[in-house]
Design an enzyme around this catalytic site. Structure first.
Site, PDB file in Angstrom:
ATOM      1  N   ASP A  25      -7.112  -1.544   4.609  1.00 51.45           N
ATOM      2  CA  ASP A  25      -6.349  -2.627   3.991  1.00 51.45           C
ATOM      3  C   ASP A  25      -6.730  -3.993   4.557  1.00 51.45           C
ATOM      4  OD1 ASP A  25      -4.855  -0.802   2.497  1.00 51.45           O
ATOM      5  OD2 ASP A  25      -3.464  -0.481   4.146  1.00 51.45           O
ATOM      6  N   THR A  54      -2.768   1.361  -4.629  1.00 50.44           N
ATOM      7  CA  THR A  54      -3.050   2.567  -3.853  1.00 50.44           C
ATOM      8  C   THR A  54      -4.342   3.236  -4.303  1.00 50.44           C
ATOM      9  OG1 THR A  54      -2.187   4.745  -3.244  1.00 50.44           O
ATOM     10  CG2 THR A  54      -1.593   3.941  -5.417  1.00 50.44           C
ATOM     11  N   GLY A  55      -4.935   3.972  -3.392  1.00 44.60           N
ATOM     12  CA  GLY A  55      -6.142   4.722  -3.713  1.00 44.60           C
ATOM     13  C   GLY A  55      -5.785   6.067  -4.312  1.00 44.60           C
ATOM     14  N   ASP A 107       0.900  -1.135   0.000  1.00 48.25           N
ATOM     15  CA  ASP A 107       0.000   0.000   0.000  1.00 48.25           C
ATOM     16  C   ASP A 107       0.948   1.195   0.000  1.00 48.25           C
ATOM     17  OD1 ASP A 107      -2.188   1.762   0.801  1.00 48.25           O
ATOM     18  OD2 ASP A 107      -1.149   1.796   2.725  1.00 48.25           O
ATOM     19  N   LYS A 108       0.631   2.286  -0.678  1.00 47.29           N
ATOM     20  CA  LYS A 108       1.620   3.361  -0.783  1.00 47.29           C
ATOM     21  C   LYS A 108       1.700   4.242   0.463  1.00 47.29           C
ATOM     22  CE  LYS A 108       0.783   7.135  -3.123  1.00 47.29           C
ATOM     23  NZ  LYS A 108       1.021   8.235  -2.152  1.00 47.29           N
ATOM     24  N   THR A 109       0.566   4.911   0.751  1.00 42.58           N
ATOM     25  CA  THR A 109       0.619   5.930   1.793  1.00 42.58           C
ATOM     26  C   THR A 109       0.871   5.319   3.162  1.00 42.58           C
ATOM     27  OG1 THR A 109      -1.000   7.075   0.477  1.00 42.58           O
ATOM     28  CG2 THR A 109      -0.561   7.963   2.666  1.00 42.58           C
ATOM     29  N   LYS A 116      -9.597  -3.430  -3.084  1.00 45.30           N
ATOM     30  CA  LYS A 116      -8.225  -3.903  -2.861  1.00 45.30           C
ATOM     31  C   LYS A 116      -8.142  -5.422  -2.772  1.00 45.30           C
ATOM     32  CE  LYS A 116      -5.708  -0.016  -0.942  1.00 45.30           C
ATOM     33  NZ  LYS A 116      -5.003   0.546   0.191  1.00 45.30           N
TER      34      LYS A 116
END
Length: 690
Positions: A582, A531-532, A381-383, A559
């Site tokens: 997530d 990622t969103g 997940d990015k953030t 996801k």
């Protein structure tokens, strides 16, 4: 941006509510004897096995020394009249006192029609005991009380080690819990402080934490700034700077300044309690490898019984006496019980658990941890996982004759009273460069555009690109266009309506992200980002750190579906994430890794938790999983390999050539395989994350 991670208390509360309901309805945790009594129960078993071990050790020495077989083996003669009765009496005590846990265990296993380790041990010691007693009372043969005593001794040792390792893991945490302060300084309405018991504190109370004191509970700083040492909880050795609005974890140590914190969670919901529950949980989910040990024991039991019967029949049919045939049968049954098998898995698992903790990993579910060695792809997940999750300044461009530092000081001074993430990013950058804020008057917020104020008699504005365009101010925009392409947010600084500079901000990429991805590629593991966030930002981050595939603008509820899609390509997938959103994806993945010492750890869904939010710790999971598994397999081979060789010899396969395995030699081989297994498990301590 995914900043809505959980800004609302409501969301937090909902998550907690969900967590508790989940426990009420499914009752996955057997609280009755674990959470409160679990630790005491284990602790009691540890001392029980330890005491038994030492008492049996004292009894074993004379039993071994008075055994005619051992005496002839070491070439002495210490026999005297009636010595056999002394040995028989000592052995009776050893069998009933030391062997009791195994006899009881065997009874339980047989009741469930599932013979395993305990049945194997109980069979071997019972055969050795009753056969030797028969010899004492006139049966023609050789007593093997020494075999009974050493077997009981080694098995007690194995169980003591296993219990101790389980106990130490929970003890380490219990000691954490016991380090939590019992009282706290509550600030009353009129501003006075009073000392109160932790149990009397309610959510929303304000507490004063002085330098050197521990945070009594999880909360948020409402006043003050300090360095907080969280090393006990997160393994992060460097104290973290915390100020207003930052979260603090109960149990962490306040280093320098006085802090006022607002309590958010009571003891039973605190981060620490969650961690303790998780470790207890991982001790309850018995690992697959332990099932492997039990399977091996079950087969050995069947093989031993079959081999024993065949041995007896063959010896009788070739004309041996009944006594000699029974002696062979007994030797086979006794030798079938591998001392080493009792130690093979417990030793490795105990070392691996403590190593994992040292590397900042909490293993919640062992079978998934063991599967981690087969991972082909890691989804990030990015953030908050690959990036810091907060705005930071990435580029500065000064126009005309203004230098970058003045530009920053001006911008930060104007932004100082704003709560906006952009303001925080600019202020943090100014602090890190050690720049001073200036004097400002006439502060004013220009709705939807920016803010302004007067510094050094100059009108200073920090505004959006839209405002600059509207005012038709021309400037060299190649940087601006490039930054926009990368999905960065740009603000402009105007001094007396003249363009003075531009500042670009973005969610900062963690230092360790790039190295982590490089290491994954070295192991032929794909790195995928999910990622969103918007495609531009995602592509920019992916390019910076070398991600293989990017899925952007994915809604939280999509996801899990994406994870399934990637698995459908035949990949074994690990998912790392840090938020409630997530959770479904973490559950879907083959190995779910929750990142972050956050309090919204996706608790119920992760298999492994990285206590510190460092993506690099993921590498430790793969290598430790591989090493643990290899050690287990090696140990099982050593433990059962001994039997594969010793059983046929004990049965007398080579008897026609004059080779018969005497129980004494059997015993020496057996001790050797036990020692090898023990040393091999300890070698795991030399583990380094490669």
């Amino acid at each position: 941006m995914k900043h809505q991670k959980s800004n609302s208390h409501h969301e937090h509360a909902e998550h907690r509510e969900h967590h508790h309901n989940h426990q009420k309805n499914n009752e996955p945790h057997d609280h009755s004897n674990h959470d409160h009594g679990g630790h005491d129960h284990h602790a009691h078993m540890v001392t029980d096995f330890r005491n038994k071990f030492f008492i049996i050790l004292i009894f074993t020495i004379p039993i071994v020394l008075l055994s005619p077989m051992i005496q002839s083996f070491i070439g002495v003669d210490w026999q005297f009249t009636g010595d056999i009765y002394i040995v028989a009496a000592l052995s009776t005590f050893v069998y009933f006192y030391g062997g009791w846990p195994f006899i009881k265990g065997a009874y339980d296993e047989l009741k469930n029609k599932e013979p395993a380790m305990m049945t194997l041990i109980a069979m071997a010691i019972s055969v050795a005991y009753f056969y030797s007693m028969a010899v004492v009372f006139g049966f023609n043969g050789e007593e093997i009380f020494w075999e009974l005593a050493t077997l009981v001794l080694i098995m007690l040792l194995g169980h003591w080690i296993e219990m101790r390792s389980i106990n130490n893991a929970s003890k380490a945490l219990e000691s954490l819990a016991s380090l939590m302060p019992d009282t706290a300084n509550r600030i009353s309405e009129n501003g006075e402080t009073e000392e109160v018991q932790i149990d009397d504190i309610k959510a929303g109370d304000l507490l004063l934490v002085k330098p050197g004191e521990k945070m009594p509970l999880d909360g948020k700083i409402v006043k003050g700034k300090s360095q907080v040492d969280e090393s006990m909880l997160t393994g992060e050795s460097v104290p973290v700077t915390k100020s207003v609005d930052d979260e603090v974890i109960g149990g962490s140590i306040n280093r320098e300044g006085s802090l006022t914190i607002e309590v958010e969670k009571l003891m039973n919901e605190s981060y620490l309690t969650q961690v303790i529950d998780m470790v207890k949980e991982s001790q309850r989910t018995k690992s697959k490898t332990q099932d492997v040990t039990n399977k091996a024991a079950k087969w050995l039991f069947y093989i031993a019984v079959a081999a024993g019967i065949i041995t007896f029949i063959v010896w009788i049919s070739v004309g041996a006496t009944v006594d000699a045939s029974i002696m062979r049968l007994v030797t086979v049954l006794v030798i079938a019980c591998p001392h080493a098998l009792g130690l093979a898995a417990p030793l490795v698992i105990s070392v691996s658990t403590s190593l994992a903790a040292k590397h900042g990993l909490l293993i919640r579910k062992r079978p998934q941890f063991e599967k981690a060695r087969k991972i082909d792809a890691v989804i990030f997940d990015k953030t908050g996982t690959l990036t810091e999750g907060k705005f930071g300044v990435t580029d500065i461009q000064a126009f005309d004759n203004m230098d970058e530092n003045t530009l920053l000081s001006y911008a930060a001074t104007v932004e100082n009273d704003s709560e906006h993430p952009i303001a925080t990013g600019i202020l943090n950058e100014t602090k890190s460069k050690g720049l001073e804020l200036l004097e400002m008057t006439d502060f004013n917020s220009i709705t939807g555009v920016g803010i302004e104020g007067v510094i050094d008699d100059k009108q200073v504005k920090v505004v959006s690109p839209g405002y600059v365009r509207k005012q038709n101010i021309n400037f060299d925009d190649k940087n601006f266009n490039k930054w926009s392409e990368q999905g960065k947010t740009v603000v402009f600084l105007l001094v007396d309506e003249e363009l003075a500079g531009a500042i670009a901000l973005a969610d900062k990429i963690k230092e360790s992200s790039k190295q982590t991805i490089e290491q994954l590629h070295k192991r032929n593991i794909k790195a995928i980002m999910l990622t969103g966030d918007n495609q531009k930002v995602a592509n920019y981050v992916a390019e910076q750190i070398g991600i293989d595939e990017v899925y952007a603008e994915v809604m939280p509820d999509e996801k899990a579906g994406k994870v399934t899609e990637i698995q459908a390509r035949g990949l074994v997938v690990a998912m790392t994430g840090d938020g409630i959103n997530d959770a479904p994806a973490l559950t879907k993945a083959d190995v779910g890794i929750a990142v972050g010492a956050g309090t919204d750890i996706a608790m119920d869904s992760a298999d492994i938790v990285l206590v510190d939010s460092n993506p690099k710790d993921i590498l430790a999971i793969f290598s430790l999983s591989k090493r643990t598994y290899n050690k287990l397999v090696q140990n099982l081979i050593w433990a059962t390999g001994y039997n594969v060789v010793a059983l046929p010899l004990a049965a007398g396969v080579l008897a026609p050539w004059g080779i018969l395995l005497s129980p004494a030699v059997g015993a020496i081989l057996m001790s050797l395989s036990t020692i090898i297994v023990a040393i091999n498990a300890q070698l795991l301590h030399r583990f380094e994350v490669e």
